[in-house]
Write an enzyme that holds these catalytic residues in place. Structure first.
Site, mmCIF file in Angstrom:
data_model
loop_
_atom_site.group_PDB
_atom_site.id
_atom_site.type_symbol
_atom_site.label_atom_id
_atom_site.label_comp_id
_atom_site.label_asym_id
_atom_site.label_seq_id
_atom_site.Cartn_x
_atom_site.Cartn_y
_atom_site.Cartn_z
ATOM 1 C CD GLU A 278 46.371 34.797 40.634
ATOM 2 O OE1 GLU A 278 47.159 33.833 40.517
ATOM 3 O OE2 GLU A 278 46.631 35.813 41.306
ATOM 4 C CG ASP B 35 45.966 41.284 37.592
ATOM 5 O OD1 ASP B 35 45.809 42.285 38.315
ATOM 6 O OD2 ASP B 35 46.976 40.573 37.656
#
Length: 399
Positions: free
Chosen positions: A146, A86
């Site tokens: 997130e 990520d």
């Protein structure tokens, strides 16, 4: 640099050490210029230029994401190994003393810069070794972990892997509680589902000395939070991990002013999809009951987040065996379940997947701090172990 175990993978450590200076510089560049979820334009452009420089094929996915591809020494295969990292940062103002600290109000406080740099290093290493393995390895630099709906859900919705039959998805995540040079794994259920719950309570405000003339949304809100806790204490199976926490209660009145509206926000997490669905329904039922009892209106907004992370048992054991060969069994910990969440759970629902931990703790007494804190300070030597692990695992699953 720490001393790793002599093994069949020793040459991979040597390559990672040779890459360390370059990858550390790239990690610091990403760290100094963090970007929030789905805004990773600068990071994406940097990665694209570095992949171009290395001659690694890649394309854009999910907006700012990148899917890189390395084909081995035979015909390309649709039976691919996917390595995922990520890319996004958090809305945290950094408070570390490092010269490459962020100054833009965002921060890589969850280590995604380590993840991204490690994956890049692994792809560079694999590209040099592409004549030594068969089939295809994909490197997924994923945006938006997130923030709901999660970049993973968008990657899958786009059908990025529709022309492939992924053999396994692999991701590593930094762990400040584990020292650099060590790893952690867990078979089966590992991380919780994550849903966001929000309420807007509307009543009739006014003077605090005249409550009999009002319809108080503050009291209704306080009762709502208390009543919702019975979902955990009285509705949930006691052996099933369940968390319902509220971190925001906004009642913009005064000592003698009751407001018209109250806003409440929280998170619901558990480890079972069937119970998850029942609980979210129960939240709405309780809110409707409180609204009726107190004469207020309660608007319920439930944002479904990420599913549980469930590691494939067979492949997790393979991952563990490789990691133990890299650094010895004493340096590969068994992880406990945790109620934090990860959008990697979307991949685990569809494909055999393994999510493991990369130790980034300092061993010289330097404070590492916790994830999501303004003082998070990982040990950069972990990059060598991150690169080596991803490279070794890709090669193992391409055998």
């Amino acid at each position: 640099m720490m001393k790793e175990k002599e093994s069949a993978y020793h040459s991979l450590f040597n390559e990672a050490k040779e890459l360390f200076g370059k990858i550390r510089s790239i990690r610091r560049e990403i760290h100094e210029h963090p970007e929030l979820s789905f805004r990773e334009e600068r990071t994406s452009a940097l990665l694209s230029s570095l992949l171009d420089e290395a001659g690694i094929s890649h394309r854009k996915v999910a907006g700012t994401g990148i899917l890189a591809r390395i084909d081995g020494n035979d015909s390309p295969s649709d039976d691919v190994v996917v390595l995922r990292a990520d890319m996004d940062a958090l809305p945290i103002c950094e408070k570390t003393p490092v010269p490459f600290a962020s100054r833009n109000g965002a921060m890589h406080a969850c280590g995604h810069d380590i993840h991204t740099a490690s994956l890049l290093g692994a792809l560079l290493s694999l590209n040099k070794r592409k004549n030594t393995f068969s089939g295809t390895v994909l490197g997924l630099f994923q945006p938006g972990e997130e923030q709901n709906p999660g970049g993973a859900s968008i990657v899958l919705k786009e059908g990025v892997f529709k022309d492939f039959s992924p053999k396994v998805f692999i991701a590593q995540h930094v762990a400040p509680e584990i020292p650099a040079g060590s790893y952690g794994t867990r078979e089966g259920l590992y991380m919780a589902s994550t849903d966001e719950v929000r309420f807007t309570i509307t009543g009739k405000g006014g003077h605090g000395a005249l409550p009999h003339t009002l319809t108080d949304p503050v009291t209704a809100g306080a009762t709502l939070i208390t009543a919702l806790q019975t979902i955990v204490s009285r509705n949930a199976n006691p052996i099933l991990p369940t968390v319902l926490s509220f971190g925001r209660f906004i009642a913009e009145g005064a000592t003698n002013v009751i407001p018209d509206n109250v806003h409440i926000e929280g998170t619901f997490r558990t480890m079972d999809e069937e119970w998850r669905n029942k609980s979210l329904q129960r939240i709405e039922e309780i809110a409707n009951g409180i609204a009726s009892a107190y004469g207020v209106k309660i608007a319920v907004n439930i944002s479904r987040g990420y599913p549980c992370v469930r590691n494939n048992p067979e492949y997790t054991q393979i991952v563990r065996n490789v990691l133990e060969e890299l650094v010895s069994p004493a340096h590969v910990e068994y992880l406990d379940m945790r109620m934090t969440g990860e959008d990697f759970g979307f991949y685990t629902q569809q494909y055999p997947s393994v999510f493991f931990r990369l130790g980034v703790g300092h061993t010289d007494g330097t404070e590492t701090s916790n994830l999501h804190s303004a003082t998070f300070y990982p040990n950069e030597e972990a990059l060598v172990y991150g690169i080596t692990a991803l490279t070794a695992l890709a090669l193992r699953f391409r055998q």
